[in-house]
Design a protein around this motif. Structure first.
Motif, mmCIF file in Angstrom:
data_model
loop_
_atom_site.group_PDB
_atom_site.id
_atom_site.type_symbol
_atom_site.label_atom_id
_atom_site.label_comp_id
_atom_site.label_asym_id
_atom_site.label_seq_id
_atom_site.Cartn_x
_atom_site.Cartn_y
_atom_site.Cartn_z
ATOM 1 N N PRO A 101 17.180 -4.783 -2.387
ATOM 2 C CA PRO A 101 16.109 -4.051 -3.085
ATOM 3 C C PRO A 101 14.702 -4.566 -2.788
ATOM 4 C CG PRO A 101 17.337 -5.404 -4.618
ATOM 5 C CD PRO A 101 18.054 -5.487 -3.293
ATOM 6 N N SER A 102 14.582 -5.746 -2.217
ATOM 7 C CA SER A 102 13.248 -6.227 -1.854
ATOM 8 C C SER A 102 12.779 -5.607 -0.534
ATOM 9 C CB SER A 102 13.234 -7.752 -1.752
ATOM 10 O OG SER A 102 14.010 -8.183 -0.650
ATOM 11 N N ILE A 103 13.700 -4.969 0.195
ATOM 12 C CA ILE A 103 13.353 -4.339 1.472
ATOM 13 C C ILE A 103 13.503 -2.823 1.390
ATOM 14 C CG2 ILE A 103 13.964 -4.152 3.908
ATOM 15 C CD1 ILE A 103 14.928 -7.061 3.719
ATOM 16 N N ASN A 104 14.636 -2.354 0.898
ATOM 17 C CA ASN A 104 14.906 -0.925 0.791
ATOM 18 C C ASN A 104 14.813 -0.490 -0.656
ATOM 19 O OD1 ASN A 104 16.946 -1.893 3.171
ATOM 20 N ND2 ASN A 104 15.904 0.012 3.604
ATOM 21 N N ARG A 105 13.985 0.499 -0.895
ATOM 22 C CA ARG A 105 13.799 0.989 -2.254
ATOM 23 C C ARG A 105 14.160 2.462 -2.323
ATOM 24 N NH1 ARG A 105 9.956 -2.689 -1.077
ATOM 25 N NH2 ARG A 105 9.553 -4.290 -2.630
ATOM 26 N N ALA A 106 14.779 2.838 -3.404
ATOM 27 C CA ALA A 106 15.077 4.248 -3.656
ATOM 28 C C ALA A 106 14.093 4.754 -4.695
ATOM 29 C CB ALA A 106 16.511 4.401 -4.143
ATOM 30 N N LEU A 107 13.468 5.873 -4.392
ATOM 31 C CA LEU A 107 12.478 6.463 -5.286
ATOM 32 C C LEU A 107 12.823 7.929 -5.503
ATOM 33 C CD1 LEU A 107 9.274 5.081 -3.546
ATOM 34 C CD2 LEU A 107 10.409 4.120 -5.536
ATOM 35 N N ARG A 108 12.333 8.467 -6.608
ATOM 36 C CA ARG A 108 12.506 9.899 -6.855
ATOM 37 C C ARG A 108 11.238 10.436 -7.491
ATOM 38 N NH1 ARG A 108 15.926 11.220 -12.294
ATOM 39 N NH2 ARG A 108 14.254 10.644 -13.655
ATOM 40 N N LYS A 109 11.096 11.738 -7.400
ATOM 41 C CA LYS A 109 9.955 12.419 -8.007
ATOM 42 C C LYS A 109 10.472 13.668 -8.694
ATOM 43 C CE LYS A 109 5.468 14.421 -6.973
ATOM 44 N NZ LYS A 109 4.450 14.626 -5.942
ATOM 45 N N GLN A 110 10.076 13.859 -9.928
ATOM 46 C CA GLN A 110 10.436 15.065 -10.674
ATOM 47 C C GLN A 110 9.591 16.214 -10.154
ATOM 48 O OE1 GLN A 110 12.795 15.390 -13.156
ATOM 49 N NE2 GLN A 110 12.371 17.562 -12.982
ATOM 50 N N ALA A 129 0.838 -1.205 0.000
ATOM 51 C CA ALA A 129 0.000 0.000 0.000
ATOM 52 C C ALA A 129 0.872 1.255 0.000
ATOM 53 C CB ALA A 129 -0.937 0.003 1.199
ATOM 54 N N ALA A 130 1.964 1.242 0.762
ATOM 55 C CA ALA A 130 2.864 2.404 0.790
ATOM 56 C C ALA A 130 3.500 2.615 -0.580
ATOM 57 C CB ALA A 130 3.941 2.223 1.850
ATOM 58 N N LEU A 131 3.952 1.541 -1.202
ATOM 59 C CA LEU A 131 4.544 1.655 -2.541
ATOM 60 C C LEU A 131 3.523 2.173 -3.539
ATOM 61 C CD1 LEU A 131 6.755 -1.524 -2.726
ATOM 62 C CD2 LEU A 131 7.508 0.848 -2.680
ATOM 63 N N ALA A 132 2.309 1.660 -3.477
ATOM 64 C CA ALA A 132 1.264 2.117 -4.392
ATOM 65 C C ALA A 132 0.999 3.609 -4.211
ATOM 66 C CB ALA A 132 -0.017 1.319 -4.172
ATOM 67 N N PHE A 133 1.000 4.071 -2.968
ATOM 68 C CA PHE A 133 0.802 5.494 -2.694
ATOM 69 C C PHE A 133 1.899 6.320 -3.346
ATOM 70 C CE2 PHE A 133 1.965 9.164 -0.116
ATOM 71 C CZ PHE A 133 0.798 9.903 -0.206
ATOM 72 N N TYR A 134 3.156 5.934 -3.136
ATOM 73 C CA TYR A 134 4.263 6.686 -3.719
ATOM 74 C C TYR A 134 4.196 6.677 -5.244
ATOM 75 C CZ TYR A 134 6.672 7.598 0.643
ATOM 76 O OH TYR A 134 7.014 8.064 1.876
ATOM 77 N N CYS A 147 1.548 6.358 -7.133
ATOM 78 C CA CYS A 147 0.423 7.211 -7.549
ATOM 79 C C CYS A 147 0.751 8.690 -7.406
ATOM 80 C CB CYS A 147 -0.815 6.878 -6.729
ATOM 81 S SG CYS A 147 -1.585 5.329 -7.181
ATOM 82 N N GLU A 148 1.639 9.024 -6.499
ATOM 83 C CA GLU A 148 2.033 10.415 -6.286
ATOM 84 C C GLU A 148 3.157 10.861 -7.207
ATOM 85 O OE1 GLU A 148 0.569 12.789 -4.318
ATOM 86 O OE2 GLU A 148 -0.990 11.268 -4.143
ATOM 87 N N GLY A 149 3.567 9.994 -8.134
ATOM 88 C CA GLY A 149 4.538 10.392 -9.134
ATOM 89 C C GLY A 149 5.972 9.975 -8.861
#
Length: 51
Positions: free
Chosen positions: A31-40, A9-14, A16-18
Motif C-alpha cells: 500500500p505504500s507503492i500501489n494505492r486503490a482509489l475510487r470516485k463517486q 503531487a499525484a496523490l494530492a491531485f486525485y 482534490c478531484e474527489g
C-alpha cells in the motif's frame, strides 16, 4: 494507481478531484507503492436520461 511514496503531487491531485482511498483489490500489493482509489460519480438525471 502506482505513484509510490515519492509522488505526493499525484496523490494530492486525485484527492482534490474527489478520489478516496479504498482497500486494495488485489492481495499482496504494497500500500505504500500501489494505492486503490475510487470516485463517486454523479447519477444520471432522469430528465436527461434519454438525451
Amino acid at each position: 494507481m502506482g505513484p509510490g511514496v515519492d509522488n505526493r503531487a499525484a496523490l494530492a491531485f486525485y484527492y482534490c478531484e474527489g478520489y478516496h482511498p479504498i482497500p486494495p483489490y488485489r492481495p499482496g500489493r504494497d500500500p505504500s507503492i500501489n494505492r486503490a482509489l475510487r470516485k463517486q460519480l454523479c447519477p444520471v438525471r432522469q430528465d436527461r436520461a434519454g438525451y
